[in-house]
Design a protein around this motif. Structure first.
Motif, mmCIF file in Angstrom:
data_model
loop_
_atom_site.group_PDB
_atom_site.id
_atom_site.type_symbol
_atom_site.label_atom_id
_atom_site.label_comp_id
_atom_site.label_asym_id
_atom_site.label_seq_id
_atom_site.Cartn_x
_atom_site.Cartn_y
_atom_site.Cartn_z
ATOM 1 N N HIS A 54 44.434 58.262 69.958
ATOM 2 C CA HIS A 54 45.719 58.810 69.545
ATOM 3 C C HIS A 54 46.900 57.900 69.864
ATOM 4 O O HIS A 54 48.016 58.187 69.451
ATOM 5 N N ARG A 55 46.655 56.816 70.583
ATOM 6 C CA ARG A 55 47.752 55.928 70.956
ATOM 7 C C ARG A 55 47.870 54.786 69.959
ATOM 8 O O ARG A 55 46.885 54.352 69.369
ATOM 9 N N THR A 56 49.063 54.324 69.806
ATOM 10 C CA THR A 56 49.287 53.159 68.960
ATOM 11 C C THR A 56 49.537 51.965 69.865
ATOM 12 O O THR A 56 50.644 51.734 70.335
ATOM 13 N N VAL A 57 48.450 51.245 70.139
ATOM 14 C CA VAL A 57 48.516 50.052 70.979
ATOM 15 C C VAL A 57 47.844 48.922 70.216
ATOM 16 O O VAL A 57 47.059 49.154 69.297
ATOM 17 N N PRO A 58 48.160 47.703 70.572
ATOM 18 C CA PRO A 58 47.503 46.583 69.884
ATOM 19 C C PRO A 58 45.984 46.645 70.021
ATOM 20 O O PRO A 58 45.450 47.214 70.972
ATOM 21 N N LEU A 59 45.315 46.035 69.069
ATOM 22 C CA LEU A 59 43.859 46.088 69.018
ATOM 23 C C LEU A 59 43.221 45.451 70.258
ATOM 24 O O LEU A 59 42.236 45.969 70.790
ATOM 25 N N VAL A 60 43.795 44.368 70.735
ATOM 26 C CA VAL A 60 43.250 43.702 71.923
ATOM 27 C C VAL A 60 43.373 44.613 73.136
ATOM 28 O O VAL A 60 42.438 44.747 73.925
ATOM 29 N N GLN A 61 44.525 45.266 73.279
ATOM 30 C CA GLN A 61 44.732 46.180 74.411
ATOM 31 C C GLN A 61 43.773 47.354 74.339
ATOM 32 O O GLN A 61 43.212 47.773 75.354
ATOM 33 N N ARG A 62 43.534 47.876 73.145
ATOM 34 C CA ARG A 62 42.598 48.989 72.977
ATOM 35 C C ARG A 62 41.187 48.553 73.352
ATOM 36 O O ARG A 62 40.450 49.288 74.013
ATOM 37 N N SER A 63 40.814 47.341 72.948
ATOM 38 C CA SER A 63 39.492 46.819 73.289
ATOM 39 C C SER A 63 39.335 46.660 74.799
ATOM 40 O O SER A 63 38.294 47.014 75.362
ATOM 41 N N LEU A 64 40.362 46.140 75.458
ATOM 42 C CA LEU A 64 40.302 45.988 76.910
ATOM 43 C C LEU A 64 40.253 47.344 77.612
ATOM 44 O O LEU A 64 39.562 47.503 78.617
ATOM 45 N N ASP A 65 40.993 48.324 77.091
ATOM 46 C CA ASP A 65 40.951 49.669 77.678
ATOM 47 C C ASP A 65 39.559 50.282 77.539
ATOM 48 O O ASP A 65 39.053 50.910 78.474
ATOM 49 N N LYS A 66 38.947 50.107 76.379
ATOM 50 C CA LYS A 66 37.592 50.639 76.192
ATOM 51 C C LYS A 66 36.613 49.957 77.137
ATOM 52 O O LYS A 66 35.744 50.601 77.714
ATOM 53 N N GLN A 67 36.757 48.651 77.286
ATOM 54 C CA GLN A 67 35.860 47.903 78.166
ATOM 55 C C GLN A 67 36.028 48.358 79.613
ATOM 56 O O GLN A 67 35.036 48.590 80.314
ATOM 57 N N LEU A 68 37.253 48.510 80.069
ATOM 58 C CA LEU A 68 37.501 48.956 81.433
ATOM 59 C C LEU A 68 36.985 50.376 81.649
ATOM 60 O O LEU A 68 36.376 50.675 82.685
ATOM 61 N N THR A 69 37.205 51.247 80.684
ATOM 62 C CA THR A 69 36.721 52.619 80.790
ATOM 63 C C THR A 69 35.197 52.645 80.842
ATOM 64 O O THR A 69 34.606 53.385 81.629
ATOM 65 N N ASN A 70 34.575 51.820 80.026
ATOM 66 C CA ASN A 70 33.113 51.729 80.029
ATOM 67 C C ASN A 70 32.605 51.270 81.394
ATOM 68 O O ASN A 70 31.635 51.818 81.932
ATOM 69 N N MET A 71 33.280 50.289 81.976
ATOM 70 C CA MET A 71 32.882 49.789 83.291
ATOM 71 C C MET A 71 33.043 50.871 84.353
ATOM 72 O O MET A 71 32.174 51.042 85.216
ATOM 73 N N VAL A 72 34.142 51.611 84.300
ATOM 74 C CA VAL A 72 34.382 52.666 85.296
ATOM 75 C C VAL A 72 33.342 53.779 85.170
ATOM 76 O O VAL A 72 32.812 54.260 86.176
ATOM 77 N N LEU A 73 33.027 54.172 83.949
ATOM 78 C CA LEU A 73 32.034 55.234 83.763
ATOM 79 C C LEU A 73 30.648 54.801 84.252
ATOM 80 O O LEU A 73 29.938 55.588 84.891
ATOM 81 N N HIS A 74 30.284 53.568 83.988
ATOM 82 C CA HIS A 74 29.003 53.077 84.495
ATOM 83 C C HIS A 74 29.009 53.005 86.023
ATOM 84 O O HIS A 74 28.004 53.306 86.673
ATOM 85 N N GLN A 75 30.126 52.600 86.587
ATOM 86 C CA GLN A 75 30.244 52.525 88.048
ATOM 87 C C GLN A 75 30.100 53.911 88.684
ATOM 88 O O GLN A 75 29.441 54.074 89.711
ATOM 89 N N ILE A 76 30.680 54.908 88.063
ATOM 90 C CA ILE A 76 30.601 56.274 88.578
ATOM 91 C C ILE A 76 29.163 56.778 88.543
ATOM 92 O O ILE A 76 28.658 57.327 89.525
#
Length: 171
Positions: A54-76
């Motif tokens: 739902h956010r309007t952020v640049p594509l690179v920022q969205r990709s980095l956010d997804k990557q970080l979220t993926n890392m956090v979920l795996h860590q949990i």
């Protein structure tokens, strides 16, 4: 002396310290609090994933956010799998029990050792989790290992002197 083998063992005989170590440190500080914190961050990461669309952020920022979220979920997930058995075993064995059978005591000791090993794996896990889930992290590792450290151990290339020697004789 150890009750089963009769060998020498190291243990504290201070009851207050034993209770603090069991209840305060092992169960609360090393078990329950990390699990609660990882669950909170898991919920925050899940919330972040739902808001990314739902956010309007640049594509690179969205990709980095997804990557970080993926890392956090795996860590949990990793922390829960490797921390919970030790915490659960510590809680169960903290209650007084009167078991005299050496076979059962040996099995409990074996379970204790296995859960401790799993618990210690939770500290080594982030490196492997980030390596598996983050392409950028993998590239950085390859760069550091190959370009930085490997070049450090290579022998320097010695240039051969191409200048012909001349003698400086006085006339």
């Amino acid at each position: 002396q150890a009750p089963i083998t009769g060998g020498i063992s190291c243990a504290s005989d201070n009851l207050a310290f034993q209770q603090y170590h069991t209840y305060g440190y092992l169960i609360i500080l090393a078990g329950v609090i990390p699990l609660i914190i990882t669950c909170i961050f898991g919920l925050l990461a899940r919330n972040n994933v739902h808001q990314l669309a739902h956010r309007t952020v640049p594509l690179v920022q969205r990709s980095l956010d997804k990557q970080l979220t993926n890392m956090v979920l795996h860590q949990i997930l990793f922390n829960f799998i490797f921390t919970f058995p030790y915490t659960f075993h510590t809680i169960l064995t903290s209650f007084p029990y009167d078991i005299k059978d050496p076979d059962i005591l040996a099995k409990l000791d074996f379970v204790n050792v296995i859960t401790i090993l799993f618990y210690y794996l939770s500290f080594a896990g982030p490196f492997y989790i980030y390596t598996c889930t983050s392409e950028r992290f993998r590239q950085q590792i390859i760069y550091v290992l190959l370009n930085v450290h490997l070049k450090r151990w290579q022998r320097p290339i010695i240039q051969i002197n191409q200048v012909a020697p001349t003698s400086h004789e006085n006339p």
